[in-house]
Design an enzyme around this catalytic site. Structure first.
Site, PDB file in Angstrom:
ATOM      1  N   ASP A   1      78.139  39.182  62.099  1.00 46.77           N
ATOM      2  CA  ASP A   1      77.188  38.198  61.907  1.00 46.77           C
ATOM      3  C   ASP A   1      76.431  38.015  63.288  1.00 46.77           C
ATOM      4  O   ASP A   1      75.710  37.104  63.668  1.00 46.77           O
ATOM      5  CB  ASP A   1      77.886  36.732  61.773  1.00 46.77           C
ATOM      6  CG  ASP A   1      78.348  36.553  60.202  1.00 46.77           C
ATOM      7  OD1 ASP A   1      78.272  37.487  59.310  1.00 46.77           O
ATOM      8  OD2 ASP A   1      79.206  35.959  60.204  1.00 46.77           O
TER       9      ASP A   1
ATOM     10  N   HIS B   1      74.046  35.101  55.316  1.00 43.92           N
ATOM     11  CA  HIS B   1      75.120  34.228  55.791  1.00 43.92           C
ATOM     12  C   HIS B   1      74.907  32.752  55.979  1.00 43.92           C
ATOM     13  O   HIS B   1      73.642  32.675  56.424  1.00 43.92           O
ATOM     14  CB  HIS B   1      75.430  34.605  57.307  1.00 43.92           C
ATOM     15  CG  HIS B   1      76.510  34.157  58.178  1.00 43.92           C
ATOM     16  ND1 HIS B   1      77.816  34.077  57.767  1.00 43.92           N
ATOM     17  CD2 HIS B   1      76.525  32.740  58.927  1.00 43.92           C
ATOM     18  CE1 HIS B   1      78.459  33.466  58.522  1.00 43.92           C
ATOM     19  NE2 HIS B   1      77.870  32.456  59.266  1.00 43.92           N
TER      20      HIS B   1
END
Ligand code: GRF
Length: 190
Positions: free
Chosen positions: A139, A103
């Site tokens: 995430d 990410h």
């Protein structure tokens, strides 16, 4: 698993080829036919399978097909290297502690879409990237490796994203190695 350009996928393949990561990339799954990742796989001689999300009735059925594919390929670890779909518990539960994502922010800051744009809009002076295990909250899984990237005066979205990506290519193989070590799949020489 990749959806777009595939530079992180290629970085992983190269890390395996140069022995930095004692592993083998046996399969690439893409959801966009003909995407950059798929072309890279063909050039690199890695088997590529397209599971186009538009041909599945739900996220769950796409993830069911992914699980079936990875089980058939007998993989130890699955890497989301730019997979632009939200995954469901079906995939996450099938690969507990074995699903790695990359990410483009220093998590827990800037989760979700366009993390680079979020960082620029917030005016932070330090951005970066995070390789982490995937959990059901987006995430938010266990952080494996992070790299910090300074935001420079005059940075555009592109220039910052490029420098962050260079770091992603460095940390993703490290994170996969760490995930494998945690599972006892890989033992480093002391
Ligand atoms: C990366 O920046 C990653 O952080 C995000 O998607 C991008 C994929 O880039 N999840 P690429 O396809 O590996 O070049």
């Amino acid at each position: 698993m990749a959806s777009g350009n595939g530079s992180n996928f290629e970085a992983l393949v190269q890390a395996c080829a140069n022995q930095q990561l004692p592993a083998q990339v046996v399969s690439l799954v893409v959801n966009n036919p003909g995407c950059g990742a798929s072309q890279r796989a063909e050039r690199l001689g890695i088997a590529v399978t397209c599971l186009d999300h538009r041909t599945f009735v739900s996220r769950d059925s796409l993830d069911g097909a992914l699980v079936e594919h990875f089980h058939a390929a007998a993989v130890d670890l699955v890497v989301m290297a730019g997979w632009m779909r939200i995954v469901t518990r079906r995939l996450i539960k099938a690969f507990p502690e074995r699903l790695v994502n990359i990410h483009p922010s220093l998590l827990p800051s800037f989760r979700g879409v366009d993390a680079v744009g979020q960082a620029l809009a917030a005016g932070v002076t330090l951005g970066g990237c995070t390789a982490h295990l995937v959990s059901e909250e987006v995430d938010a899984g266990l952080i494996l490796v992070q790299a910090a990237v300074p935001v420079l005066a005059g940075d555009s979205h592109d220039s910052l994203a490029r420098r962050i990506q260079a770091q992603e290519h460095r940390i993703l193989p490290l994170a996969v190695g760490l995930a494998a070590e945690r599972l006892g799949l890989l033992h480093r020489q002391p």
